[in-house]
Scaffold this motif. Sequence first.
Motif, PDB file in Angstrom:
ATOM      1  N   ALA A  49      -4.458  -5.527   5.332  1.00  0.00           N
ATOM      2  CA  ALA A  49      -3.222  -5.077   4.700  1.00  0.00           C
ATOM      3  C   ALA A  49      -2.296  -6.248   4.411  1.00  0.00           C
ATOM      4  CB  ALA A  49      -2.522  -4.059   5.601  1.00  0.00           C
ATOM      5  N   LEU A  50      -2.284  -7.235   5.297  1.00  0.00           N
ATOM      6  CA  LEU A  50      -1.343  -8.331   5.141  1.00  0.00           C
ATOM      7  C   LEU A  50      -1.796  -9.361   4.119  1.00  0.00           C
ATOM      8  CD1 LEU A  50      -0.301  -8.892   8.869  1.00  0.00           C
ATOM      9  CD2 LEU A  50       0.956  -7.713   7.091  1.00  0.00           C
ATOM     10  N   THR A  51      -3.080  -9.429   3.828  1.00  0.00           N
ATOM     11  CA  THR A  51      -3.558 -10.430   2.884  1.00  0.00           C
ATOM     12  C   THR A  51      -3.833  -9.843   1.502  1.00  0.00           C
ATOM     13  OG1 THR A  51      -5.836 -10.093   3.638  1.00  0.00           O
ATOM     14  CG2 THR A  51      -4.573 -11.857   4.695  1.00  0.00           C
ATOM     15  N   LEU A  55       2.678   0.124  11.763  1.00  0.00           N
ATOM     16  CA  LEU A  55       3.004   0.745  10.480  1.00  0.00           C
ATOM     17  C   LEU A  55       2.949  -0.273   9.355  1.00  0.00           C
ATOM     18  CD1 LEU A  55       6.084   2.900  11.570  1.00  0.00           C
ATOM     19  CD2 LEU A  55       3.872   3.806  10.780  1.00  0.00           C
ATOM     20  N   ARG A  56       2.440   0.122   8.211  1.00  0.00           N
ATOM     21  CA  ARG A  56       2.485  -0.691   7.005  1.00  0.00           C
ATOM     22  C   ARG A  56       3.794  -0.402   6.257  1.00  0.00           C
ATOM     23  NH1 ARG A  56      -1.694  -0.472   9.762  1.00  0.00           N
ATOM     24  NH2 ARG A  56      -3.721  -1.253   9.065  1.00  0.00           N
ATOM     25  N   LEU A  57       4.159  -1.315   5.377  1.00  0.00           N
ATOM     26  CA  LEU A  57       5.391  -1.147   4.600  1.00  0.00           C
ATOM     27  C   LEU A  57       5.102  -1.269   3.116  1.00  0.00           C
ATOM     28  CD1 LEU A  57       6.138  -3.187   7.254  1.00  0.00           C
ATOM     29  CD2 LEU A  57       8.431  -2.555   6.478  1.00  0.00           C
ATOM     30  N   HIS A  58       5.513  -0.265   2.349  1.00  0.00           N
ATOM     31  CA  HIS A  58       5.426  -0.261   0.890  1.00  0.00           C
ATOM     32  C   HIS A  58       6.826   0.012   0.327  1.00  0.00           C
ATOM     33  CE1 HIS A  58       0.933   1.157   1.186  1.00  0.00           C
ATOM     34  NE2 HIS A  58       1.087  -0.105   1.521  1.00  0.00           N
ATOM     35  N   PRO A  59       7.678  -1.005   0.215  1.00  0.00           N
ATOM     36  CA  PRO A  59       9.048  -0.775  -0.253  1.00  0.00           C
ATOM     37  C   PRO A  59       9.128  -0.431  -1.737  1.00  0.00           C
ATOM     38  CG  PRO A  59       8.643  -3.108   0.050  1.00  0.00           C
ATOM     39  CD  PRO A  59       7.437  -2.403   0.592  1.00  0.00           C
ATOM     40  N   ILE A 114       5.498  -7.822   3.439  1.00  0.00           N
ATOM     41  CA  ILE A 114       5.234  -6.434   3.064  1.00  0.00           C
ATOM     42  C   ILE A 114       3.761  -6.239   2.719  1.00  0.00           C
ATOM     43  CG2 ILE A 114       7.595  -6.059   2.260  1.00  0.00           C
ATOM     44  CD1 ILE A 114       6.500  -6.287  -0.629  1.00  0.00           C
ATOM     45  N   ASP A 115       3.287  -5.013   2.819  1.00  0.00           N
ATOM     46  CA  ASP A 115       1.873  -4.697   2.626  1.00  0.00           C
ATOM     47  C   ASP A 115       1.572  -4.125   1.244  1.00  0.00           C
ATOM     48  OD1 ASP A 115       1.228  -5.227   5.470  1.00  0.00           O
ATOM     49  OD2 ASP A 115       2.572  -3.537   5.761  1.00  0.00           O
ATOM     50  N   GLY A 116       2.594  -3.896   0.459  1.00  0.00           N
ATOM     51  CA  GLY A 116       2.451  -3.346  -0.881  1.00  0.00           C
ATOM     52  C   GLY A 116       3.836  -3.057  -1.409  1.00  0.00           C
ATOM     53  N   PHE A 117       3.920  -2.647  -2.682  1.00  0.00           N
ATOM     54  CA  PHE A 117       5.234  -2.398  -3.258  1.00  0.00           C
ATOM     55  C   PHE A 117       5.113  -1.500  -4.482  1.00  0.00           C
ATOM     56  CE2 PHE A 117       3.460  -6.320  -4.906  1.00  0.00           C
ATOM     57  CZ  PHE A 117       3.619  -6.220  -6.278  1.00  0.00           C
TER      58      PHE A 117
END
Length: 350
Positions: A20-22, A282-286, A324-327
């Motif tokens: 997720a981080l890469t 938890l992952r973050l998708h702002p 962040i893991d996505g957006f």
Amino acid sequence: MVLALASGPASAQTVPMSQALTSPTVIAHRGASGLRPEHTIASYTLAIEMGADFIEPDLVLTKDDVFVCRHENDITGTTDVAKHPEFAARRTEKVIDGEKHNGWFTEDFTLAELKTLRAVERLPKLRPDNAKYDGQFEIPTLAEVIALAKTHSTNGRVVGIYPETKHPSYFAQIGHPMEARLVAQLKAAGWSKPGDPVFIQSFEVNNLKRLHTMTGLRLIQLMDASGAPADAAAPSYAAMATPAGLTAVARYAYGIGPNKDLIQKGDDAPSTLVADAHAVGLRLHPWTFRAENVFLPPSLRTGTDPAVHGRLADEITRFLDLGIDGFFTDFAYIGVDARAAWRAKAKATQ
């Protein structure tokens, strides 16, 4: 490292954190909504062609219980319904999640009736080029979006969908509960496991908790920069964004979709939300990354015209650097290019 986020059906939501981080995920917010009217097949298709990993349909229900893609069940500002004299008598006033609305609502129309309407641009002053497409596109169904994603999932590429349940408590109160219907439709499409190309998101809490008992698909708790969930299941989004609040969210969700201001507001110093969320798995998708000056921090604007495009790629890079893991973005091509440049820079410095 592999993290298990919760017990119960969603406990199988185990994905390598390193992945997720890469590999930050580019989510096309309502499709390529910076270039076409939002929530139309044209918008979703363009986003896919631009390289988005996921397309995001907001879901509301029709009178005959079909999921259609609109930002709100109030379709006054996103369709040409006001130009249809045959529906003039259906204009009404409703209170939805505590807010008064006067207009036309999807739950008062059958799918066949909604298909006679056409989409219009929601932000015509900021996006006049989008408004040139007014009247050209139908309101799509979830089934059509699923078919579109599957059609473009070829040659090793997988296009996912990222549906949001809009006003689920309100729809349940008027006799149109969403959860079982959504789970069944996604399962019929072959999607029920954590590794399937689907995220389900909601600003409400109990909606996600119910889904947690019904499906293994990844769930995302949305959080705004102010206010609280409409179902009153938490005192505020601010409380949910604390370490204790995030620990509670991790019991039923795969990740969070915070307003980007919760991570970094404008040019202020960033908060600890990324680290706090990652600490509990938890992952973050702002959301939402938009190119117009009015949506950018002052340091990244171009001139003073609110509609002129500023340095969106720089803002996305700023948040990628924060982990962040996505957006979510209205401009998928800028997001895809910014991610590629960020990856290349990261690789070069290894």
